[in-house]
Motif scaffolding. Sequence first.
Motif, PDB file in Angstrom:
ATOM      1  N   SER A 188      30.815  36.085  47.215  1.00  0.00           N
ATOM      2  CA  SER A 188      31.078  36.123  48.654  1.00  0.00           C
ATOM      3  C   SER A 188      32.573  36.146  48.952  1.00  0.00           C
ATOM      4  O   SER A 188      33.347  35.384  48.376  1.00  0.00           O
ATOM      5  N   ASN A 189      32.968  37.046  49.838  1.00  0.00           N
ATOM      6  CA  ASN A 189      34.360  37.206  50.276  1.00  0.00           C
ATOM      7  C   ASN A 189      35.320  37.612  49.159  1.00  0.00           C
ATOM      8  O   ASN A 189      36.532  37.472  49.306  1.00  0.00           O
ATOM      9  N   PHE A 190      34.768  38.083  48.017  1.00  0.00           N
ATOM     10  CA  PHE A 190      35.645  38.528  46.930  1.00  0.00           C
ATOM     11  C   PHE A 190      35.249  39.905  46.409  1.00  0.00           C
ATOM     12  O   PHE A 190      36.059  40.817  46.387  1.00  0.00           O
ATOM     13  N   GLN A 191      33.981  40.050  45.950  1.00  0.00           N
ATOM     14  CA  GLN A 191      33.566  41.336  45.399  1.00  0.00           C
ATOM     15  C   GLN A 191      32.070  41.537  45.564  1.00  0.00           C
ATOM     16  O   GLN A 191      31.304  40.578  45.610  1.00  0.00           O
ATOM     17  N   GLU A 192      31.696  42.811  45.665  1.00  0.00           N
ATOM     18  CA  GLU A 192      30.291  43.177  45.675  1.00  0.00           C
ATOM     19  C   GLU A 192      29.837  43.351  44.235  1.00  0.00           C
ATOM     20  O   GLU A 192      30.643  43.600  43.343  1.00  0.00           O
ATOM     21  N   GLU A 193      28.536  43.235  44.016  1.00  0.00           N
ATOM     22  CA  GLU A 193      27.999  43.449  42.677  1.00  0.00           C
ATOM     23  C   GLU A 193      28.234  44.900  42.262  1.00  0.00           C
ATOM     24  O   GLU A 193      28.079  45.825  43.063  1.00  0.00           O
ATOM     25  N   MET A 194      28.623  45.074  41.008  1.00  0.00           N
ATOM     26  CA  MET A 194      28.849  46.408  40.474  1.00  0.00           C
ATOM     27  C   MET A 194      28.587  46.379  38.966  1.00  0.00           C
ATOM     28  O   MET A 194      28.918  45.400  38.297  1.00  0.00           O
ATOM     29  N   ILE A 195      27.983  47.436  38.463  1.00  0.00           N
ATOM     30  CA  ILE A 195      27.769  47.578  37.031  1.00  0.00           C
ATOM     31  C   ILE A 195      28.392  48.899  36.594  1.00  0.00           C
ATOM     32  O   ILE A 195      28.110  49.953  37.176  1.00  0.00           O
ATOM     33  N   LEU A 196      29.254  48.825  35.599  1.00  0.00           N
ATOM     34  CA  LEU A 196      29.907  50.010  35.046  1.00  0.00           C
ATOM     35  C   LEU A 196      29.676  50.073  33.547  1.00  0.00           C
ATOM     36  O   LEU A 196      29.523  49.035  32.900  1.00  0.00           O
ATOM     37  N   GLU A 197      29.677  51.273  33.020  1.00  0.00           N
ATOM     38  CA  GLU A 197      29.687  51.418  31.573  1.00  0.00           C
ATOM     39  C   GLU A 197      31.101  51.093  31.087  1.00  0.00           C
ATOM     40  O   GLU A 197      32.069  51.178  31.852  1.00  0.00           O
ATOM     41  N   THR A 198      31.223  50.735  29.837  1.00  0.00           N
ATOM     42  CA  THR A 198      32.505  50.228  29.325  1.00  0.00           C
ATOM     43  C   THR A 198      33.650  51.233  29.395  1.00  0.00           C
ATOM     44  O   THR A 198      34.799  50.838  29.438  1.00  0.00           O
ATOM     45  N   GLY A 199      33.371  52.521  29.459  1.00  0.00           N
ATOM     46  CA  GLY A 199      34.444  53.516  29.535  1.00  0.00           C
ATOM     47  C   GLY A 199      34.709  54.045  30.926  1.00  0.00           C
ATOM     48  O   GLY A 199      35.587  54.887  31.123  1.00  0.00           O
ATOM     49  N   ASP A 200      33.964  53.557  31.916  1.00  0.00           N
ATOM     50  CA  ASP A 200      34.115  54.038  33.291  1.00  0.00           C
ATOM     51  C   ASP A 200      35.441  53.601  33.904  1.00  0.00           C
ATOM     52  O   ASP A 200      35.989  52.551  33.561  1.00  0.00           O
ATOM     53  N   ALA A 201      35.917  54.398  34.860  1.00  0.00           N
ATOM     54  CA  ALA A 201      37.109  54.038  35.626  1.00  0.00           C
ATOM     55  C   ALA A 201      36.750  52.942  36.626  1.00  0.00           C
ATOM     56  O   ALA A 201      35.668  52.949  37.218  1.00  0.00           O
ATOM     57  N   ILE A 202      37.668  52.013  36.810  1.00  0.00           N
ATOM     58  CA  ILE A 202      37.480  50.886  37.722  1.00  0.00           C
ATOM     59  C   ILE A 202      38.370  51.103  38.943  1.00  0.00           C
ATOM     60  O   ILE A 202      39.591  51.191  38.808  1.00  0.00           O
ATOM     61  N   PRO A 203      37.787  51.176  40.140  1.00  0.00           N
ATOM     62  CA  PRO A 203      38.614  51.308  41.343  1.00  0.00           C
ATOM     63  C   PRO A 203      39.218  49.952  41.714  1.00  0.00           C
ATOM     64  O   PRO A 203      38.521  48.948  41.792  1.00  0.00           O
ATOM     65  N   VAL A 204      40.541  49.942  41.926  1.00  0.00           N
ATOM     66  CA  VAL A 204      41.214  48.685  42.255  1.00  0.00           C
ATOM     67  C   VAL A 204      42.121  48.918  43.457  1.00  0.00           C
ATOM     68  O   VAL A 204      42.989  49.796  43.434  1.00  0.00           O
TER      69      VAL A 204
END
Length: 99
Positions: A68-84
């Motif tokens: 809560s108030n920090f991040q939504e749930e997300m699942i990525l594969e280990t080589g995926d790009a992470i949006p920051v």
Amino acid sequence: EMIGYWRKDCPVTTDVNNILATAYVKNDKTLISVASWNADPVKCHLIIDWEKLGLDKNKSQLYAPAISNFQEEMILETGDAIPVLPGKGWLFIIDNKKH
């Protein structure tokens, strides 16, 4: 064990200079904290020393639990790009299972 981004033996880094990663290693799972000091939104990739973590890249995913108030749930594969986003970050759990 906390292994901070400032330590040369940190098993997790990123491919973007102003995006830093700290690893919290515990037995068969690791919590990775990713934080941005970048002025613009970027996408980065984690560079992970799988052997040092004792985990299998082929069995693992990056799981960001909903906080809560920090991040939504997300699942990525280990080589995926992470949006920051600027001044933001992620908390990911990595273990030897698919989420």
